[in-house]
Design a protein around this motif. Structure first.
Motif, PDB file in Angstrom:
ATOM      1  N   TYR A 111       1.204  -1.226   0.128  1.00 48.75           N
ATOM      2  CA  TYR A 111       0.198  -0.109   0.051  1.00 48.75           C
ATOM      3  C   TYR A 111       0.834   1.331  -0.249  1.00 48.75           C
ATOM      4  O   TYR A 111       0.508   2.520  -0.546  1.00 48.75           O
ATOM      5  N   PHE A 112       1.812   1.173   0.740  1.00 47.25           N
ATOM      6  CA  PHE A 112       2.694   2.430   0.858  1.00 47.25           C
ATOM      7  C   PHE A 112       3.790   2.531  -0.326  1.00 47.25           C
ATOM      8  O   PHE A 112       4.267   3.621  -0.577  1.00 47.25           O
ATOM      9  N   GLY A 113       3.703   1.521  -1.117  1.00 48.60           N
ATOM     10  CA  GLY A 113       4.779   1.323  -2.045  1.00 48.60           C
ATOM     11  C   GLY A 113       6.279   1.170  -1.672  1.00 48.60           C
ATOM     12  O   GLY A 113       7.192   1.875  -2.189  1.00 48.60           O
ATOM     13  N   LEU A 114       6.589   0.695  -0.461  1.00 48.58           N
ATOM     14  CA  LEU A 114       7.788   0.602   0.001  1.00 48.58           C
ATOM     15  C   LEU A 114       8.571  -0.671  -0.516  1.00 48.58           C
ATOM     16  O   LEU A 114       8.005  -1.797  -1.010  1.00 48.58           O
ATOM     17  N   PHE A 115       9.899  -0.805  -0.314  1.00 47.24           N
ATOM     18  CA  PHE A 115      10.644  -1.693  -1.123  1.00 47.24           C
ATOM     19  C   PHE A 115      10.591  -1.756  -2.475  1.00 47.24           C
ATOM     20  O   PHE A 115       9.945  -0.881  -3.205  1.00 47.24           O
ATOM     21  N   SER A 116      11.486  -2.300  -3.198  1.00 45.59           N
ATOM     22  CA  SER A 116      11.488  -2.358  -4.775  1.00 45.59           C
ATOM     23  C   SER A 116      10.296  -3.180  -5.376  1.00 45.59           C
ATOM     24  O   SER A 116       9.527  -3.944  -4.527  1.00 45.59           O
ATOM     25  N   LYS A 117       9.979  -2.804  -6.461  1.00 50.45           N
ATOM     26  CA  LYS A 117       8.752  -3.394  -7.098  1.00 50.45           C
ATOM     27  C   LYS A 117       8.897  -4.977  -7.217  1.00 50.45           C
ATOM     28  O   LYS A 117       7.949  -5.742  -7.027  1.00 50.45           O
ATOM     29  N   ALA A 118      10.140  -5.490  -7.228  1.00 46.27           N
ATOM     30  CA  ALA A 118      10.317  -7.093  -7.353  1.00 46.27           C
ATOM     31  C   ALA A 118       9.911  -7.541  -6.021  1.00 46.27           C
ATOM     32  O   ALA A 118       9.254  -8.607  -6.115  1.00 46.27           O
ATOM     33  N   SER A 142       6.113  -7.438  -5.498  1.00 38.93           N
ATOM     34  CA  SER A 142       5.481  -8.621  -6.070  1.00 38.93           C
ATOM     35  C   SER A 142       5.543  -9.900  -5.734  1.00 38.93           C
ATOM     36  O   SER A 142       4.797 -10.714  -5.883  1.00 38.93           O
ATOM     37  N   THR A 143       6.836 -10.061  -5.011  1.00 40.21           N
ATOM     38  CA  THR A 143       7.096 -11.313  -4.532  1.00 40.21           C
ATOM     39  C   THR A 143       6.023 -11.262  -3.303  1.00 40.21           C
ATOM     40  O   THR A 143       5.682 -12.780  -3.071  1.00 40.21           O
ATOM     41  N   LEU A 144       6.008 -10.419  -2.593  1.00 39.78           N
ATOM     42  CA  LEU A 144       5.157 -10.432  -1.150  1.00 39.78           C
ATOM     43  C   LEU A 144       3.646 -10.445  -1.822  1.00 39.78           C
ATOM     44  O   LEU A 144       3.058 -11.521  -1.029  1.00 39.78           O
ATOM     45  N   ALA A 145       3.327 -10.018  -2.936  1.00 38.90           N
ATOM     46  CA  ALA A 145       1.934 -10.260  -3.152  1.00 38.90           C
ATOM     47  C   ALA A 145       1.664 -11.848  -3.939  1.00 38.90           C
ATOM     48  O   ALA A 145       0.660 -11.897  -3.727  1.00 38.90           O
ATOM     49  N   LEU A 201      -5.541  -4.546  -2.630  1.00 37.06           N
ATOM     50  CA  LEU A 201      -5.880  -4.269  -4.090  1.00 37.06           C
ATOM     51  C   LEU A 201      -5.339  -2.725  -4.347  1.00 37.06           C
ATOM     52  O   LEU A 201      -4.906  -2.874  -5.696  1.00 37.06           O
ATOM     53  N   ASN A 202      -5.408  -1.907  -3.651  1.00 36.62           N
ATOM     54  CA  ASN A 202      -4.654  -0.656  -3.931  1.00 36.62           C
ATOM     55  C   ASN A 202      -3.377  -0.657  -3.821  1.00 36.62           C
ATOM     56  O   ASN A 202      -2.717  -0.019  -4.927  1.00 36.62           O
ATOM     57  N   GLY A 203      -2.613  -1.564  -3.352  1.00 36.32           N
ATOM     58  CA  GLY A 203      -1.270  -1.595  -3.387  1.00 36.32           C
ATOM     59  C   GLY A 203      -0.878  -2.416  -4.568  1.00 36.32           C
ATOM     60  O   GLY A 203       0.230  -2.238  -5.172  1.00 36.32           O
ATOM     61  N   LEU A 204      -1.578  -3.427  -4.970  1.00 38.69           N
ATOM     62  CA  LEU A 204      -1.276  -4.150  -6.364  1.00 38.69           C
ATOM     63  C   LEU A 204      -1.314  -3.293  -7.450  1.00 38.69           C
ATOM     64  O   LEU A 204      -0.448  -3.254  -8.287  1.00 38.69           O
ATOM     65  N   ARG A 205      -2.179  -2.060  -7.621  1.00 35.17           N
ATOM     66  CA  ARG A 205      -2.072  -1.350  -8.545  1.00 35.17           C
ATOM     67  C   ARG A 205      -0.680  -0.657  -8.750  1.00 35.17           C
ATOM     68  O   ARG A 205      -0.451  -0.080  -9.706  1.00 35.17           O
ATOM     69  N   LYS A 206      -0.105  -0.336  -7.663  1.00 35.68           N
ATOM     70  CA  LYS A 206       1.313   0.245  -7.788  1.00 35.68           C
ATOM     71  C   LYS A 206       2.413  -0.538  -8.285  1.00 35.68           C
ATOM     72  O   LYS A 206       3.582  -0.016  -8.426  1.00 35.68           O
ATOM     73  N   ILE A 207       2.065  -1.807  -8.493  1.00 34.33           N
ATOM     74  CA  ILE A 207       3.033  -2.543  -9.096  1.00 34.33           C
ATOM     75  C   ILE A 207       2.271  -3.397 -10.386  1.00 34.33           C
ATOM     76  O   ILE A 207       2.625  -4.126 -10.979  1.00 34.33           O
ATOM     77  N   SER A 208       1.452  -2.459 -11.050  1.00 34.03           N
ATOM     78  CA  SER A 208       0.765  -2.610 -12.319  1.00 34.03           C
ATOM     79  C   SER A 208      -0.124  -3.891 -12.442  1.00 34.03           C
ATOM     80  O   SER A 208       0.061  -4.642 -13.429  1.00 34.03           O
ATOM     81  N   LYS A 209      -0.457  -4.389 -11.325  1.00 33.27           N
ATOM     82  CA  LYS A 209      -1.553  -5.388 -11.057  1.00 33.27           C
ATOM     83  C   LYS A 209      -2.735  -5.112 -10.579  1.00 33.27           C
ATOM     84  O   LYS A 209      -2.744  -4.160  -9.873  1.00 33.27           O
TER      85      LYS A 209
END
Length: 376
Positions: A251-258, A261-264, A315-323
Motif C-alpha cells: 500500500y505504501f509502495g515501499l521496497f523495490s517493485k520486485a 511483487s514477490t510479497l503479493a 488491491l490498492n497496493g497491487l495497482r502500484k506494481i501494475s497489477k
C-alpha cells in the motif's frame, strides 16, 4: 487528562464510554441486524458513510455503531478516499484538530474526541506515522504548505521524541513496543509497526524534517532481518509469515517493485481471500501475546475474521506494481451490497462477525479504501 493503567490497558472516561458503546451496539446488532443504507450506488454509499461520520467538520468517527471516536490509524487508511468526498478545507480542519490537541500534551494519541485525546485500548506506535502520512498526502494533493509550516516545531519535536521512545540504536522498533492496529494482540516490534515507521521516515525527510535515522539504511536492515525469501515475518522473534505488514508495504509502495511483487504472489497463494478479502493473519498467536480480555472476548479475532478494508488496501497496493484483481474487488462489492453498508469484519461464511464483540458498520476505513480503489 485522568487516566489509569490497569495491566495492559489504559483506562479513562473515554475507555468506559467506548466499552459501553461496544456492549450496547453489539446487543442491538444481534437483535435488529446491520442498518441498511438506501442508496443504490456503492460509491455514493461510501460517500454517505464518510459524510455521516464527519462531526463538526473536524472529527471523522471510525464508525456508526460503537467507534464514536477518531482513531488516527483509521483516518490514515481512509484518508485518500476522503479527498473524493470532502473539500480541502475539511481535510485541513481534521488535521488541525489533531495537531491542536496534540500540541497541548506534546504527544500524539491513539484516538481523538471533539475535545481530547486518548490511548484506547493502549498506546500504539503507528499513530504518529499515520498522522505524518495524512499530512504528506494533504500537502501532495492540496499543495498547501502553510499547515506544515505552522506546526513544524511541534511535529519536529514529536518526531525526535518518537525516535527516542520507540526505536532501538539500529532504528528498528524496540521489542517492548507492542501496540499497533491489531489491538487484541501485543506483538513485540511488529513488522507492521516497522513498516509504518519506515514510511514515516521517508515522508518526514521529503517534507524537510530532520530525523536521527536514515530511512534507506533502516530499509536494508529491516529487509535483512524480516524478509525471508518470499515473505515478511510477523514480529520480532517470529519465523511465521505476516499478512498485514506485506499488505502495508504494498500500500505504501515501499521496497523495490520486485520485492513487492514477490510479497503479493506469496499472499495470493494463501487461503486468506475466500469468501471475502481478507484475513489479517495466519498465525495462532501464543497466549503470552494475548491480554486477558482478548482471551475472554476476542479469541482468534484477527486470524479468523475477514477484513474488507485490508483486502482493499491489498488491491490498492497491487495497482502500484501494475497489477489488478477485479475478482477480489467484485467479492468485496458483493458483500457491501448484501448488507447495504460498509462493514469492518465478517466471518468465514461472510456473515457479520459475532464474537462477544460485533462487527462495526458505517466503517470509515472500508468506505475510504473503496473510494480510493473505485476512483483509481
Amino acid at each position: 487528562m485522568n487516566e489509569i493503567k490497569l495491566k495492559d490497558y489504559i483506562i479513562s472516561l473515554e475507555t468506559i464510554y467506548t466499552i459501553k458503546n461496544i456492549l450496547f451496539d453489539s446487543l442491538k446488532t444481534r437483535l435488529v441486524g446491520i442498518p441498511g443504507i438506501k442508496i443504490e450506488s456503492l460509491e455514493d454509499m461510501a460517500s454517505h458513510v464518510l459524510r455521516s461520520n464527519l462531526k463538526d467538520n473536524k472529527l471523522l468517527l471510525s464508525g456508526w455503531g460503537h467507534y464514536k471516536l477518531m482513531w488516527i490509524a483509521d483516518l490514515g487508511v481512509a484518508f485518500d478516499g476522503l479527498g473524493h468526498v470532502f473539500d480541502f478545507k475539511i481535510l485541513k480542519s481534521i488535521l488541525k484538530h489533531i495537531l491542536e490537541i496534540s500540541s497541548k500534551h506534546n504527544k500524539v494519541f491513539t484516538c481523538y474526541s471533539q475535545k481530547s485525546g486518548s490511548d484506547i485500548p493502549w498506546k500504539r506506535a503507528d499513530s504518529l506515522p499515520w498522522l505524518i502520512y495524512c499530512l504528506g498526502k494533504y500537502k501532495e494533493v492540496t499543495k498547501d504548505t502553510l499547515l506544515l509550516k505552522k506546526y513544524k516545531p511541534l511535529l519536529q519535536k514529536l518526531i525526535f521524541d518518537f525516535e527516542s521512545e520507540y526505536l532501538d540504536p539500529d532504528g528498528i522498533v524496540k521489542n517492548n513496543v507492542t501496540g499497533d492496529w491489531m489491538d487484541t494482540i501485543k506483538r513485540p516490534s511488529s513488522t507492521w509497526n516497522n513498516i509504518c515507521v519506515l514510511n514515516m521516515l521517508y515522508l518526514t525527510r521529503k517534507m524537510e524534517f530532520k530525523t536521527n535515522f536514515n530511512p534507506g539504511v533502516i530499509e536494508k536492515k529491516l529487509l535483512s532481518r524480516r524478509f525471508k525469501k518470499n515473505f515478511l515475518v510477523d514480529y520480532s522473534g517470529s519465523k511465521q509469515l505476516s499478512v498485514d505488514s506485506a499488505v502495508l508495504a504494498l500500500y505504501f509502495g515501499l521496497f523495490s517493485k520486485a520485492i513487492r511483487s514477490t510479497l503479493a504472489d506469496k499472499l495470493n497463494q494463501l487461503e486468506i481471500f475466500d469468501p471475502y478479502p481478507m484475513r489479517a493473519s495466519v498465525i495462532n498467536y501464543p497466549n503470552s501475546l494475548k491480554p486477558l480480555l482478548t482471551r475472554l472476548t476476542a479469541q482468534g479475532f484477527h486470524q479468523t475474521a475477514r477484513w474488507p478494508h485490508l483486502g482493499l488496501m491489498f488491491l490498492n497496493g497491487l495497482r502500484k506494481i501494475s497489477k489488478k484483481d477485479n475478482n477480489k474487488f467484485k467479492n468485496i462489492s458483493r458483500l457491501m451490497r448484501k448488507y447495504s453498508n460498509f462493514l469492518e469484519t465478517v466471518d468465514v461464511k461472510g456473515k457479520v462477525l459475532g464474537t462477544v464483540l460485533s462487527s462495526e458498520y458505517g466503517f470509515s476505513m472500508t468506505a475510504g479504501q473503496y473510494l480510493e480503489y473505485s476512483n483509481s
